[in-house]
Motif scaffolding. Structure first.
Motif, PDB file in Angstrom:
ATOM      1  N   GLU A  16      -5.561  -5.362   3.499  1.00 42.19           N
ATOM      2  CA  GLU A  16      -5.546  -3.897   3.445  1.00 42.19           C
ATOM      3  C   GLU A  16      -6.603  -3.373   2.473  1.00 42.19           C
ATOM      4  O   GLU A  16      -7.252  -2.364   2.744  1.00 42.19           O
ATOM      5  CB  GLU A  16      -4.156  -3.388   3.048  1.00 42.19           C
ATOM      6  N   ILE A  17      -6.791  -4.066   1.358  1.00 42.59           N
ATOM      7  CA  ILE A  17      -7.830  -3.665   0.397  1.00 42.59           C
ATOM      8  C   ILE A  17      -9.210  -3.738   1.050  1.00 42.59           C
ATOM      9  O   ILE A  17     -10.056  -2.868   0.825  1.00 42.59           O
ATOM     10  CB  ILE A  17      -7.769  -4.552  -0.863  1.00 42.59           C
ATOM     11  N   ALA A  20     -10.382  -0.727   2.607  1.00 44.72           N
ATOM     12  CA  ALA A  20     -10.609   0.377   1.660  1.00 44.72           C
ATOM     13  C   ALA A  20      -9.476   1.404   1.687  1.00 44.72           C
ATOM     14  O   ALA A  20      -9.707   2.600   1.553  1.00 44.72           O
ATOM     15  CB  ALA A  20     -11.960   1.037   1.906  1.00 44.72           C
ATOM     16  N   LYS A  21      -8.262   0.920   1.830  1.00 41.70           N
ATOM     17  CA  LYS A  21      -7.106   1.818   1.832  1.00 41.70           C
ATOM     18  C   LYS A  21      -6.631   2.049   0.400  1.00 41.70           C
ATOM     19  O   LYS A  21      -6.787   1.185  -0.468  1.00 41.70           O
ATOM     20  CB  LYS A  21      -5.972   1.233   2.667  1.00 41.70           C
ATOM     21  N   SER A  22      -6.028   3.198   0.162  1.00 36.82           N
ATOM     22  CA  SER A  22      -5.505   3.523  -1.166  1.00 36.82           C
ATOM     23  C   SER A  22      -4.231   2.722  -1.439  1.00 36.82           C
ATOM     24  O   SER A  22      -3.582   2.210  -0.517  1.00 36.82           O
ATOM     25  CB  SER A  22      -5.205   5.013  -1.266  1.00 36.82           C
ATOM     26  N   ARG A  23      -3.875   2.646  -2.724  1.00 30.86           N
ATOM     27  CA  ARG A  23      -2.657   1.932  -3.098  1.00 30.86           C
ATOM     28  C   ARG A  23      -1.444   2.525  -2.406  1.00 30.86           C
ATOM     29  O   ARG A  23      -0.573   1.787  -1.938  1.00 30.86           O
ATOM     30  CB  ARG A  23      -2.480   1.974  -4.620  1.00 30.86           C
ATOM     31  N   LYS A  24      -1.339   3.838  -2.347  1.00 25.60           N
ATOM     32  CA  LYS A  24      -0.180   4.484  -1.706  1.00 25.60           C
ATOM     33  C   LYS A  24      -0.113   4.125  -0.230  1.00 25.60           C
ATOM     34  O   LYS A  24       0.958   3.791   0.290  1.00 25.60           O
ATOM     35  CB  LYS A  24      -0.231   5.996  -1.875  1.00 25.60           C
ATOM     36  N   ILE A  25      -1.230   4.188   0.461  1.00 21.00           N
ATOM     37  CA  ILE A  25      -1.255   3.866   1.899  1.00 21.00           C
ATOM     38  C   ILE A  25      -0.899   2.403   2.123  1.00 21.00           C
ATOM     39  O   ILE A  25      -0.145   2.072   3.041  1.00 21.00           O
ATOM     40  CB  ILE A  25      -2.619   4.241   2.513  1.00 21.00           C
ATOM     41  N   ILE A  34       4.920   1.216  -4.963  1.00 25.29           N
ATOM     42  CA  ILE A  34       3.625   1.077  -5.642  1.00 25.29           C
ATOM     43  C   ILE A  34       3.762   0.105  -6.810  1.00 25.29           C
ATOM     44  O   ILE A  34       2.845  -0.673  -7.077  1.00 25.29           O
ATOM     45  CB  ILE A  34       3.080   2.447  -6.075  1.00 25.29           C
ATOM     46  N   ASP A  38       1.522  -3.110  -7.343  1.00 18.93           N
ATOM     47  CA  ASP A  38       0.783  -3.355  -8.582  1.00 18.93           C
ATOM     48  C   ASP A  38       1.065  -4.749  -9.134  1.00 18.93           C
ATOM     49  O   ASP A  38       0.157  -5.403  -9.664  1.00 18.93           O
ATOM     50  CB  ASP A  38       1.105  -2.287  -9.620  1.00 18.93           C
ATOM     51  N   SER A  52     -10.622  -5.333 -11.760  1.00 18.55           N
ATOM     52  CA  SER A  52     -10.594  -4.053 -11.049  1.00 18.55           C
ATOM     53  C   SER A  52     -10.696  -4.315  -9.554  1.00 18.55           C
ATOM     54  O   SER A  52     -11.066  -5.418  -9.128  1.00 18.55           O
ATOM     55  CB  SER A  52     -11.761  -3.168 -11.492  1.00 18.55           C
ATOM     56  N   VAL A  53     -10.393  -3.290  -8.779  1.00 23.00           N
ATOM     57  CA  VAL A  53     -10.519  -3.422  -7.324  1.00 23.00           C
ATOM     58  C   VAL A  53     -11.991  -3.622  -6.948  1.00 23.00           C
ATOM     59  O   VAL A  53     -12.303  -4.396  -6.044  1.00 23.00           O
ATOM     60  CB  VAL A  53      -9.904  -2.204  -6.600  1.00 23.00           C
TER      61      VAL A  53
END
Length: 65
Positions: A16-17, A20-25, A34, A38, A52-53
């Motif tokens: 998923e990363i 380029a999806k956000s943490r919430k998505i 979340i 994390d 870092s991401v």
């Protein structure tokens, strides 16, 4: 690093990363909180020695941080 080092859930998150999806998505898509996301990200960062991401993305695509 060998992908076998990552758990199935960590691999789900990594995939998923890469999109380029956000943490919430990502958390919503995987039906986790979340905070749980994390914790998985922390484990992934420890295994890849990234902080870092952005470093993680570099590691994923280039094999180094």
């Amino acid at each position: 690093m060998n992908e076998n080092v990552f758990t199935k859930r960590e691999m789900d998150i990594i995939n998923e990363i890469k999109k380029a999806k956000s943490r919430k998505i990502i958390a919503d898509a995987l039906c986790i909180s979340i905070n749980t996301l994390d914790k998985h990200l922390h484990s992934i960062h420890l295994k890849t020695k990234t902080h870092s991401v952005a470093e993680l993305m570099n590691w994923l695509y280039n094999g180094k941080a």
